[in-house]
Design a protein around this motif. Sequence first.
Motif, PDB file in Angstrom:
ATOM      1  N   SER A 137       0.817  -1.221   0.000  1.00  0.00           N
ATOM      2  CA  SER A 137       0.000   0.000   0.000  1.00  0.00           C
ATOM      3  C   SER A 137       0.847   1.266   0.000  1.00  0.00           C
ATOM      4  N   ILE A 138       2.081   1.183   0.485  1.00  0.00           N
ATOM      5  CA  ILE A 138       2.903   2.393   0.550  1.00  0.00           C
ATOM      6  C   ILE A 138       4.040   2.380  -0.467  1.00  0.00           C
ATOM      7  N   THR A 139       4.117   1.322  -1.280  1.00  0.00           N
ATOM      8  CA  THR A 139       5.227   1.187  -2.214  1.00  0.00           C
ATOM      9  C   THR A 139       4.726   1.188  -3.654  1.00  0.00           C
ATOM     10  N   ASP A 140       5.465   1.857  -4.500  1.00  0.00           N
ATOM     11  CA  ASP A 140       5.202   1.796  -5.929  1.00  0.00           C
ATOM     12  C   ASP A 140       5.812   0.494  -6.450  1.00  0.00           C
ATOM     13  N   SER A 152       2.329   7.210   0.877  1.00  0.00           N
ATOM     14  CA  SER A 152       3.369   7.229   1.910  1.00  0.00           C
ATOM     15  C   SER A 152       4.068   8.575   1.970  1.00  0.00           C
ATOM     16  N   ALA A 153       4.084   9.308   0.852  1.00  0.00           N
ATOM     17  CA  ALA A 153       4.674  10.651   0.865  1.00  0.00           C
ATOM     18  C   ALA A 153       3.901  11.564   1.806  1.00  0.00           C
ATOM     19  N   THR A 154       2.563  11.446   1.769  1.00  0.00           N
ATOM     20  CA  THR A 154       1.723  12.245   2.666  1.00  0.00           C
ATOM     21  C   THR A 154       2.033  11.925   4.122  1.00  0.00           C
ATOM     22  N   PHE A 178      10.153   9.194  -3.535  1.00  0.00           N
ATOM     23  CA  PHE A 178       8.778   8.753  -3.777  1.00  0.00           C
ATOM     24  C   PHE A 178       8.478   8.874  -5.276  1.00  0.00           C
ATOM     25  N   ARG A 179       7.673   7.948  -5.763  1.00  0.00           N
ATOM     26  CA  ARG A 179       7.115   8.117  -7.112  1.00  0.00           C
ATOM     27  C   ARG A 179       5.694   8.625  -6.932  1.00  0.00           C
ATOM     28  N   MET A 180       5.448   9.828  -7.442  1.00  0.00           N
ATOM     29  CA  MET A 180       4.160  10.469  -7.238  1.00  0.00           C
ATOM     30  C   MET A 180       3.163  10.099  -8.325  1.00  0.00           C
ATOM     31  N   GLY A 181       3.621   9.431  -9.385  1.00  0.00           N
ATOM     32  CA  GLY A 181       2.742   9.036 -10.467  1.00  0.00           C
ATOM     33  C   GLY A 181       3.378   9.336 -11.802  1.00  0.00           C
TER      34      GLY A 181
END
Length: 776
Positions: free
Chosen positions: A348-351, A361-363, A423-426
């Motif tokens: 859930s927190i990993t790309d 997870s960045a949030t 983080f990968r944001m998308g």
Amino acid sequence: MLKRREKVLLYSIIVSFVVYLFSTMLGNDFFIDMFSPITVGLVLILLVSEIGRLGQFKWSTVAMATGIFIWFVADILFLINDFFLPTPGAITEFVEDLYLFPDAFFAICISVYMISKLIDSRIEIAFLLSNSLCFAISLFVVILRFHIYAAGVESRNPHWKELIFFFVSFFIMMMCFELVMHLEPRQILRGPFCTTIGIFGYAVLDIEYDFLRSIGLDAENDITNLLYVLCMILMGVGTTFQIINKYDYKFKRRDFSKEATTKRFVFIVLMIAFDIVLVATEFLTQTLGTYIIITLLSYLITNYVLHAQFLSEELLKNQQEQNTILEERIQEKTKDLESANERLNVISITDMLTGLLNRRSATEFLEKKHKECDEEKSKFAVFCTDLNHFKPVNDTYGHEMGDRVLKEIGSRLNSLPAEYTSFRMGGDEFLVVLSGITEQTDLKNAADSLRELFNTPIILDKYIFNLSASIGIAVYPDDSDDWTQLLNYGDNAMYEVKKSGNKDDYKFFDARMVQALARKQLIRMAVEHADVSRDFFLHYQPQVETESGDIIGVEVFPRLMGELEIVSPTELIPIAEECGLLPSLGIWIVRQSFKTISEFNSKYNTELALTINLSTQQLIDAEFIEELERSREEFDIKIEKIILDISTDFMMGSTNSSRDTLEAFHNYGFRLSLNDFGGTSINLKYLMNCGINYIKLSRDLIQKIDIDDGVRILVESIVGFAKAMNITVAAVGVETGRQCQTLSEMGITKMQGYLISKPLKQDEFEKLLAKGKITW
């Protein structure tokens, strides 16, 4: 391993006992009386020297040492009594009484040892005491009767004091048998062998001594005393070796099953029968026989009670084992669930593609980091990053190769030092958080490192991909103490890089960007609450033929009504796209502009070309495309007069499907225009494949056309290339007469810009159109 002191003591014991043995054989009373206490004393010293290493044998060995010490004292007194007192034999009776007591301490020794080994089972201890006492009592009565019968002293009652120790000897013997029953044969021959033989032998010797004392006879015997000392040597030496070797073993558990209990019942019945025979033959009196029967029946009752208790404990044990198994299974299932939850949490927190942390997870991370830095009065920075030139990788080499490129980027970001969290944001957007900032140089060094990370070519198989990144940087708490706002500031700085001429760069957020962001938020609020048909209107900017001054076309731009009328389309359209208003706004622009141009053409007998700017979103919007065709037919506008304007950046990043749509537009009859040409790199192959009809020179080129020879040469090359491709070149953003003259000399006659006219409201444009020509 034996220490030197222990070896000396063992050799001394051997030498002393040998002298004692020869003294006994020679009948030398003085040496016998002297070397007996010397040998026993050496054994006692050996035991005392091992006190620091007694371990589990501590209390049993202390009891043994006490018994040997009493013998040693008695031996010393015996020597004094025989050779040093004025009246020899004065304390003989006291000394002979003292010799009775070691047996009691040896009984304590073996009892403590047995109980300590069985301490975790009350049934075993109860059975041990019951067994030992029952058979000790029975043997005590039978053997005592045999002694009395053999000695022919029926008329004399033995003294009670000696009889007590007489019974103690039988108890010791039974305990020794119990010890043997609880051990494997190989175990008996190791640690407990010498010690057990010594205690058992001492008890056997004491039976005769106690009996003779009880009937008033002299019990002293040199050979017997020699054997006593030998038994004590076996006790001391055996215990020492057991301590030194740290030999430990577990007792076998007694069988309390139904079969074993039945066997004991049969054995007790046989013993009762044997007792009855002894009474019948008058070897035993009826009173003594009755005592034995009562003792045996008590043992039998105790045996069945222990059997019942054993069954209860076994049932309880089985229940506990089942509960333990159940608890273990529950714990295993709980661990499985916890592991599954951990895996789900990681997922859930990993790309999953890059292995980096994801947007969620960045949030959470920024919330936590904000609190930590607030408490510690420290700083952190966010690096908002967007890849450049990634879409062509997907488009040309496929999504699988694009995924491999993103994995490589993720691997590089994951290998950054511990103070970096990535983080990968998308899509191709990444966020890097830098902790532990102390100086401004830390930020610059980090930005340079990240820039180099993204600029380093990616080599996959035989392909080399040269990417870069636009990076926006914001610092907590310098730029904002609100992490959400900080993220917006970082994004804003990143977009500033993207809008600049050099996208492979980074920018720090500054106060000017705060105003830009506030302005963007204001526009966003207006757009989010806007009604397309009520809150928007169009501006029309004329396009002219410079040689004649005729208005040949018009480009339309949407504007907001009211105070935000000054907002340019370049700001308005991206925000409308973000707010989800662009689909309805695009359709409104088509219908409104088609309707107006149709009215102008009819009223002024013109055939104006209409240029409408297209966004990426509109190219894949089927409803928008249908509206284009429907409105064209409804307002009777020639299809070749409809020009769809596409940005160069869109062409560079467009997918195959988007370019296929452009080609379909071209084949259908719509005209395609590429704006801002020459401002960024361009793949000329796209111009041929997509059917571009017009290219609009970049404003940067127009502004430098009359002052920069290099730009002039570039524009001449573009014009030559376009002419060869049958593409019309137009100039946008013409602001001076000199620019207009230079462009005209190059053969560019279609122009648009503030020199000719700024974008006008509908009524203002109509006034300009009514004049027919524009002069400047």
